[in-house]
Structure formats: C-alpha cells, structure tokens
Design a protein around this motif. Structure first.
Motif, PDB file in Angstrom:
ATOM      1  N   UNK A  86       4.025  -7.405  10.557  1.00  0.00           N
ATOM      2  CA  UNK A  86       3.387  -8.697  10.808  1.00  0.00           C
ATOM      3  C   UNK A  86       3.714  -9.725   9.741  1.00  0.00           C
ATOM      4  N   UNK A  87       4.450  -9.317   8.668  1.00  0.00           N
ATOM      5  CA  UNK A  87       4.850 -10.268   7.638  1.00  0.00           C
ATOM      6  C   UNK A  87       4.044 -10.198   6.358  1.00  0.00           C
ATOM      7  N   UNK A  88       3.092  -9.266   6.252  1.00  0.00           N
ATOM      8  CA  UNK A  88       2.275  -9.135   5.053  1.00  0.00           C
ATOM      9  C   UNK A  88       2.887  -8.087   4.126  1.00  0.00           C
ATOM     10  N   UNK A  89       4.052  -8.402   3.588  1.00  0.00           N
ATOM     11  CA  UNK A  89       4.767  -7.502   2.678  1.00  0.00           C
ATOM     12  C   UNK A  89       5.066  -8.247   1.386  1.00  0.00           C
ATOM     13  N   UNK A  90       5.027  -7.531   0.258  1.00  0.00           N
ATOM     14  CA  UNK A  90       5.248  -8.152  -1.052  1.00  0.00           C
ATOM     15  C   UNK A  90       6.704  -8.582  -1.181  1.00  0.00           C
ATOM     16  N   UNK A  91       6.874  -9.859  -1.470  1.00  0.00           N
ATOM     17  CA  UNK A  91       8.212 -10.399  -1.690  1.00  0.00           C
ATOM     18  C   UNK A  91       8.356 -11.008  -3.072  1.00  0.00           C
ATOM     19  N   UNK A  92       7.224 -11.415  -3.688  1.00  0.00           N
ATOM     20  CA  UNK A  92       7.269 -12.074  -5.000  1.00  0.00           C
ATOM     21  C   UNK A  92       6.134 -11.549  -5.873  1.00  0.00           C
ATOM     22  N   UNK A  93       6.426 -11.391  -7.177  1.00  0.00           N
ATOM     23  CA  UNK A  93       5.406 -11.091  -8.183  1.00  0.00           C
ATOM     24  C   UNK A  93       5.524 -12.167  -9.250  1.00  0.00           C
ATOM     25  N   UNK A  94       4.580 -13.084  -9.313  1.00  0.00           N
ATOM     26  CA  UNK A  94       4.600 -14.188 -10.265  1.00  0.00           C
ATOM     27  C   UNK A  94       3.660 -13.889 -11.423  1.00  0.00           C
ATOM     28  N   UNK A  95       4.123 -14.151 -12.645  1.00  0.00           N
ATOM     29  CA  UNK A  95       3.347 -13.862 -13.854  1.00  0.00           C
ATOM     30  C   UNK A  95       3.147 -15.154 -14.633  1.00  0.00           C
ATOM     31  N   UNK A  96       1.921 -15.411 -15.038  1.00  0.00           N
ATOM     32  CA  UNK A  96       1.577 -16.585 -15.828  1.00  0.00           C
ATOM     33  C   UNK A  96       1.027 -16.121 -17.176  1.00  0.00           C
ATOM     34  N   UNK A  97       1.543 -16.695 -18.267  1.00  0.00           N
ATOM     35  CA  UNK A  97       1.012 -16.398 -19.598  1.00  0.00           C
ATOM     36  C   UNK A  97       1.727 -15.302 -20.345  1.00  0.00           C
ATOM     37  N   UNK A  98       2.847 -14.830 -19.841  1.00  0.00           N
ATOM     38  CA  UNK A  98       3.574 -13.766 -20.548  1.00  0.00           C
ATOM     39  C   UNK A  98       4.520 -14.365 -21.581  1.00  0.00           C
ATOM     40  N   UNK A  99       4.301 -13.970 -22.834  1.00  0.00           N
ATOM     41  CA  UNK A  99       5.180 -14.374 -23.919  1.00  0.00           C
ATOM     42  C   UNK A  99       5.808 -13.154 -24.597  1.00  0.00           C
ATOM     43  N   UNK A 100       4.978 -12.190 -24.948  1.00  0.00           N
ATOM     44  CA  UNK A 100       5.456 -11.033 -25.701  1.00  0.00           C
ATOM     45  C   UNK A 100       5.282  -9.716 -24.958  1.00  0.00           C
ATOM     46  N   UNK A 111       3.261  -1.299 -10.447  1.00  0.00           N
ATOM     47  CA  UNK A 111       3.577  -0.185  -9.554  1.00  0.00           C
ATOM     48  C   UNK A 111       3.862  -0.557  -8.120  1.00  0.00           C
ATOM     49  N   UNK A 112       4.413  -1.739  -7.873  1.00  0.00           N
ATOM     50  CA  UNK A 112       4.758  -2.138  -6.506  1.00  0.00           C
ATOM     51  C   UNK A 112       6.221  -2.544  -6.448  1.00  0.00           C
ATOM     52  N   UNK A 113       6.754  -2.561  -5.262  1.00  0.00           N
ATOM     53  CA  UNK A 113       8.116  -2.989  -5.052  1.00  0.00           C
ATOM     54  C   UNK A 113       8.212  -3.939  -3.885  1.00  0.00           C
ATOM     55  N   UNK A 114       9.355  -4.563  -3.758  1.00  0.00           N
ATOM     56  CA  UNK A 114       9.562  -5.489  -2.656  1.00  0.00           C
ATOM     57  C   UNK A 114       9.439  -4.746  -1.322  1.00  0.00           C
ATOM     58  N   UNK A 115       8.680  -5.312  -0.408  1.00  0.00           N
ATOM     59  CA  UNK A 115       8.490  -4.715   0.910  1.00  0.00           C
ATOM     60  C   UNK A 115       7.240  -3.882   1.042  1.00  0.00           C
ATOM     61  N   UNK A 116       6.514  -3.631  -0.056  1.00  0.00           N
ATOM     62  CA  UNK A 116       5.261  -2.873   0.044  1.00  0.00           C
ATOM     63  C   UNK A 116       4.197  -3.713   0.751  1.00  0.00           C
ATOM     64  N   UNK A 117       3.304  -3.076   1.494  1.00  0.00           N
ATOM     65  CA  UNK A 117       2.262  -3.829   2.211  1.00  0.00           C
ATOM     66  C   UNK A 117       1.282  -4.477   1.246  1.00  0.00           C
ATOM     67  N   UNK A 118       1.179  -5.772   1.280  1.00  0.00           N
ATOM     68  CA  UNK A 118       0.342  -6.483   0.321  1.00  0.00           C
ATOM     69  C   UNK A 118      -1.143  -6.284   0.586  1.00  0.00           C
ATOM     70  N   UNK A 119      -1.518  -6.052   1.842  1.00  0.00           N
ATOM     71  CA  UNK A 119      -2.937  -5.862   2.156  1.00  0.00           C
ATOM     72  C   UNK A 119      -3.471  -4.545   1.612  1.00  0.00           C
ATOM     73  N   UNK A 120      -2.598  -3.608   1.314  1.00  0.00           N
ATOM     74  CA  UNK A 120      -3.026  -2.320   0.769  1.00  0.00           C
ATOM     75  C   UNK A 120      -2.814  -2.256  -0.744  1.00  0.00           C
ATOM     76  N   UNK A 121      -2.435  -3.354  -1.356  1.00  0.00           N
ATOM     77  CA  UNK A 121      -2.243  -3.407  -2.800  1.00  0.00           C
ATOM     78  C   UNK A 121      -3.598  -3.494  -3.493  1.00  0.00           C
TER      79      UNK A 121
END
Length: 305
Positions: A86-100, A111-121
C-alpha cells in the motif's frame, strides 16, 4: 408389700430397630454377594481415567497452540506485506542534531532498512537503543507517513579529558565517557587526573568558573585521595585547594593575584589547605643555588716580601 418391679406382662414392648434405607440402590452385576462394588470405589481406575484425560488434553492444547502460533505468524507476515504494498514502507531516515554521534552506531541502533514496513516500526524501542549510545543525551523518534523515519538527537558535549590508568579519555560535565573520537582533536580541553576525577569534574568547573580569568589559566586538575584538588596552572605553579571551603580559598587566591600578582612571582606552589593561612613555596626554596665563587688568593709575602 408389693415389689417395686412391675409384672413381666405389664412391661412395654421395646421399640423396633430403625430401618436404614440406602440413598441409591445399585443392582448386582451377578448373583454373588459383594458383587455390587462399583467403579468409583476403585482408586486405580480413577487415576487411570484422569491420566488418560490429562494426556489427551495436553496433546490437544499443544497441537492447537502450535497451529495458532503458525497462523498468527502467517497473518502477521501478510499484514506487513499488505502495508508495504500500500506504500507504507521506509524509504528515508532523517536525522536532526547529529554532530559527533557515530553514524554506524546510530544505524545499528535503529535496526531498519529500506523497504521495511513503517507501520510496524517500534519507535519506543528504537529511541531506547539510540539513547544507549554514549554521545546521545536524549532522542526522539517519529514516523512521518508514508515513508520517513525522523530522529532528533540531543548530544553530549565534551567537557574535559580524563587521565586514568595510563590512558586519556573524553568525558562530558557529568563524567559520562564519550567513546570513539580521536582524543588528539580535544587537546584544548582541561585535563582531570585520577580515580573519581571524572564524576567530580563538573562540580569543580562550576566552582572555578566564578573567577573566569583565573580559571582560564588552569591546565590540569588532580584529584587527591578522592577528597580535594591540586590545580596546575599554565606557568607550572601548583595550587592546593582545601577539602572544605574550596570556594572561599579560590576567591581569596583570585584576589591576591589581582592585587599582588601572586601567581606571576617566582613561586612553585601555593598551599591553601590551612584555614586563614596561606603558604607559598618560593622557587628559590626548591632550585639549588650555584656555589659561591671562591675568594681570590692573596699574594705571597705581603709587606715583608
């Protein structure tokens, strides 16, 4: 005189014995006496029947449980695949505030990869794992439907270098060990030395910060027997703070340095451990002085030569 006993004929007849009637009449299986013994009077038959029922019930429960577990697993896989379709699959992981924070550690914690079901994350589990990374103070993890996971980090800030057991490590103000970075990039940070120094570093820095100009000249702080501090300044002078009243002693030292330039004099150490008494060890007290030049020899003979 008539006897006290009554005539035999006048005595009342004794009451007939009471009749006992069984609650349940059981027919005999044969004509022999005692053949009326029934199954519920035989413990061996009861135990055998109970064991058979228990064995059959256990087998049925085990079979049903395995079947139910397999069915639930298959239904779960089907549901996950349906959400991906249905299109609810992980395609992007965005991180804010990472420096070190190390990138590899962060990805492993998510622990996720591209294509994993986002609703079950599981965002709560991911947040807990991320906050176990030494550089992370706090984290927030959210699903941004239909295909993005957003991670917001609050990182720990390096505050000092901690020297212990022959190695130098990086810590924050709370004494939290920050793993991974090259320590050579943090040579500008002050160094605390000895057991227990990391846990008390933030407390010491707060005390010294009330005199910022003097604090800027401190290079090393050595924890002495877990009770007090020795401070090493940029010109090599050692200042020994007391166990109690260190804040008062520190302000007093700053006043003496501003008014009399104490730390700029030819001294080796300043001992502030004694209340209301300042002990200064001069450089001349510790550096051997060159021997005095010998006196010139007298001329032989004198007047009468």
């Amino acid at each position: 005189m008539r006897p006290l006993t009554a005539d035999r004929e006048a005595r009342p007849a004794p009451n007939p014995p009471a009749r006992r009637e069984p609650l349940i009449r059981l027919k005999r299986r044969d004509g022999r006496r005692g053949a009326q013994r029934t199954w519920y009077r035989r413990p061996s038959l009861i135990a055998g029947a109970a064991g058979a029922v228990l064995l059959i019930g256990t087998g049925a429960v085990a079979w049903l449980s395995g079947w139910a577990a397999d069915l639930a697993a298959e239904m779960g896989r089907s549901a996950r695949q349906a959400t991906v379709t249905a299109g609810f699959a992980i395609a992007h992981v965005n991180v804010v505030g990472r420096e070190s924070t190390p990138r590899d550690e962060l990805l492993a914690a998510i622990g996720v990869g591209r294509g994993d079901p986002i609703l079950f994350f599981d965002v709560d589990e991911a947040r807990a794992k991320i906050e176990r990374i030494s550089w992370v103070r706090a984290a927030a993890v959210r699903r941004m439907l239909p295909d993005t996971v957003l991670i917001e980090l609050s990182e720990r800030v390096p505050a000092a270098r901690w020297q212990i057991d022959g190695q130098t490590l990086l810590i924050d103000r709370e004494g939290k060990l920050l793993r991974g970075p090259d320590i050579s990039a943090y040579q500008h940070l002050k160094r605390v030395v000895g057991p227990g120094a990391a846990d008390k570093a933030g407390e010491l820095f707060d005390l010294l910060a009330v005199e910022p100009q003097l604090f800027a000249r401190v290079k090393d702080a050595v924890r002495v027997r877990g009770r007090r501090w020795d401070l090493a300044f940029d010109n090599g002078v050692i200042v020994m703070l007391p166990e109690e009243g260190a804040d008062f002693a520190w302000r007093h030292l700053a006043t003496l340095d501003r008014e009399k330039g104490l730390l700029s004099k030819a001294i080796v150490a300043v001992d502030l451990r004694l209340p209301e008494k300042l002990v200064v060890k001069m450089l001349s007290d510790s550096v051997p002085q060159p021997p005095a030049a010998p006196a010139p020899p007298r001329k032989a003979g004198g007047k009468n030569a």
